[in-house]
Scaffold this motif. Structure first.
Motif, PDB file in Angstrom:
ATOM      1  N   LYS A 207       9.030   3.514 -50.285  1.00 16.68           N
ATOM      2  CA  LYS A 207      10.092   4.048 -51.148  1.00 16.68           C
ATOM      3  C   LYS A 207      11.325   3.157 -51.038  1.00 16.68           C
ATOM      4  O   LYS A 207      11.770   2.847 -49.932  1.00 16.68           O
ATOM      5  CB  LYS A 207      10.423   5.482 -50.766  1.00 16.68           C
TER       6      LYS A 207
ATOM      7  N   GLY B  25      18.896  12.653 -53.961  1.00 16.69           N
ATOM      8  CA  GLY B  25      18.124  12.059 -52.870  1.00 16.69           C
ATOM      9  C   GLY B  25      16.638  12.370 -52.967  1.00 16.69           C
ATOM     10  O   GLY B  25      15.874  12.108 -52.041  1.00 16.69           O
TER      11      GLY B  25
ATOM     12  N   ASP C 164      13.031  10.435 -51.942  1.00 13.70           N
ATOM     13  CA  ASP C 164      12.405  10.533 -50.612  1.00 13.70           C
ATOM     14  C   ASP C 164      11.255  11.535 -50.667  1.00 13.70           C
ATOM     15  O   ASP C 164      10.167  11.291 -50.145  1.00 13.70           O
ATOM     16  CB  ASP C 164      13.418  11.036 -49.563  1.00 13.70           C
TER      17      ASP C 164
HETATM   18 MG    MG Z   1      18.745   8.415 -50.336  1.00 17.25          MG
END
Ligand code: MG
Ligand code: ASP
Length: 412
Positions: free
Chosen positions: A7, A151, A154
């Motif tokens: 990632k 975020g 992830d």
């Molecule tokens: Mg991040």
């Protein structure tokens, strides 16, 4: 052939040069004989800019349309990255969340992944292709585009790794790994070789922003080993997994290991209620009123009783403080509380460590470190793997430094 899921965050693909560098790194992994799936975030601060843009149109954009907008960021980066890889002579395909079959619930802007289908991914991998997947997005069973909360790439990476039973899920970021505390504040902070899921969850939710907490939860649930490392060098990063190994001598490999890290959270505020009647049902009234307004309460302390009355204080996120104060003011009369206060000048510092529960004196050492700096502790809370203290916000740096030193966490 092993399966590696990688990632890359927004900074790692921040401009064309960086995208080409990431392309090379993915190809290296493929050349080493692995099947590679790379999950990418939007370029740089694209997501922030898109949110800003929406705000210029309206104060309350419909959440469905927000997802339609935000998901475009990742679509740009997967296309560019796939072009870069193709131009270097490797077979590659980019896929959106929907094309992969990342099925989510229908809670727009913070959807949860229900299932990741492997069919398309496996087909492309078996044809020898490198697969580039858009992070942060999915699709509902009604074919609506969703996003997974800030975020969220992830979580996409961990979910894809779990579905493919990948050998490892590498999270590439702009720091070398997970540190004993915030290296921007404390230069002596040391990179950790290993951290457990539970420790990482505490560190993440206490404000160490390396990994989205939900991604760590997902990894824990599915036993996905994470390797958090920098995309700017080849240093070994931090492994996040279920349990740390015990070395031959029976002592954990990390130095002492009682405390793994020191976290701090500046986004906190303390609400005090004075002279509260000490009788059944009062706490229920107070905290139900807060819950009804969706205000999350963190620490709660009730003082000793004098003449049938007591004091209660609790903490909430600083962003919620005004709302919490309003809610309290609405019920003071009804309950018969004589005063309410709100202090936003506070911070929470915490020590986190899986070895804490079996080691006496850990909390005492933390309080000693604070006392050494003449810092007053306003509230304390403990769990099996952490001790948190509320202190004056201006003392945060001093406190973190002193505690970090006390537990010998500095670089070796
Ligand atoms: Mg991040
Ligand atoms: N682009 C999204 C964000 O900025 C998702 C991510 O980067 O993980 O929050």
């Amino acid at each position: 052939m092993g399966i590696v899921v990688q990632k890359y965050g927004g900074t790692s693909v921040g401009n064309p040069e960086r995208i080409k560098r990431v392309a090379k790194r993915i190809i290296e992994c493929r050349k080493a004989g692995n099947m590679v799936v790379a999950v990418v975030s939007a370029l740089g601060d694209t997501t922030d800019k898109l949110i800003e843009l929406a705000k210029q149109i309206t104060d309350s954009p419909p959440e469905r349309e927000m997802d339609m907008l935000l998901s475009t960021g990742e679509q740009v980066s997967i296309a560019l990255l796939a072009m870069a890889i193709k131009s270097m002579g490797w077979d590659v395909i980019s896929l959106t969340g929907a094309q992969v079959g990342i099925l989510t619930n229908n809670v727009h802007t913070k959807a949860k992944i229900i299932e990741v289908s492997c069919e398309r991914l496996k087909k492309e991998l078996n044809e020898g292709k490198i697969v580039i997947v858009a992070g942060f997005q999915g699709v509902t069973c009604d074919n609506e585009i969703t996003t997974l909360g800030r975020g969220g790439s992830d979580t996409t990476a961990v979910a894809v790794a779990a579905a493919l039973k990948a050998d490892v899920c590498e999270i590439y970021t702009d720091v070398d790994g997970v540190y004993t505390t915030d290296p921007r504040m404390i230069p002596e902070a040391r990179k950790l070789d290993v951290i457990t899921y539970d420790e990482m969850l505490e560190m993440a939710s206490l404000g160490a922003g390396v990994l989205q907490p939900r991604a760590v939860e997902f990894a824990k649930l599915n036993n996905v080993v994470l390797h958090v490392r920098s995309s700017f060098n080849y240093n070994e990063g931090t492994i996040v997994k279920g349990e740390k190994e015990v070395s031959d001598s029976g002592i954990h490999r990390e130095k002492e290991m009682v405390v793994t890290g020191v976290a701090y959270d500046l986004n906190t505020a303390r609400i005090g209620l004075f002279d509260v009647p000490d009788k059944p049902g009062i706490a229920k009234k107070i905290f139900t009123a807060l819950a009804e307004k969706n205000i999350n309460v963190d620490m709660i302390i009730q003082g000793a009783t004098r003449n049938g009355r007591t004091d209660i204080s609790f903490t909430v996120a600083e962003d919620d403080a005004d709302k919490a104060l309003e809610v309290m003011k609405e019920i003071v009369e009804e309950i018969g509380i004589s005063g309410v206060s709100c202090d936003k000048d506070v911070a929470k510092v915490s020590i986190v460590g899986a070895g804490m529960i079996t080691n006496p004196g850990v909390a005492a050492a933390m309080f000693q470190a604070l006392a050494d700096e003449n810092i007053n502790v306003q509230m304390i809370s403990t769990s099996e793997i952490k001790v948190s203290c509320i202190i004056n916000k201006k003392d945060t740096e001093k406190a973190v430094k002193s505690i970090h030193k006390k537990f010998n966490l500095e670089g070796n």
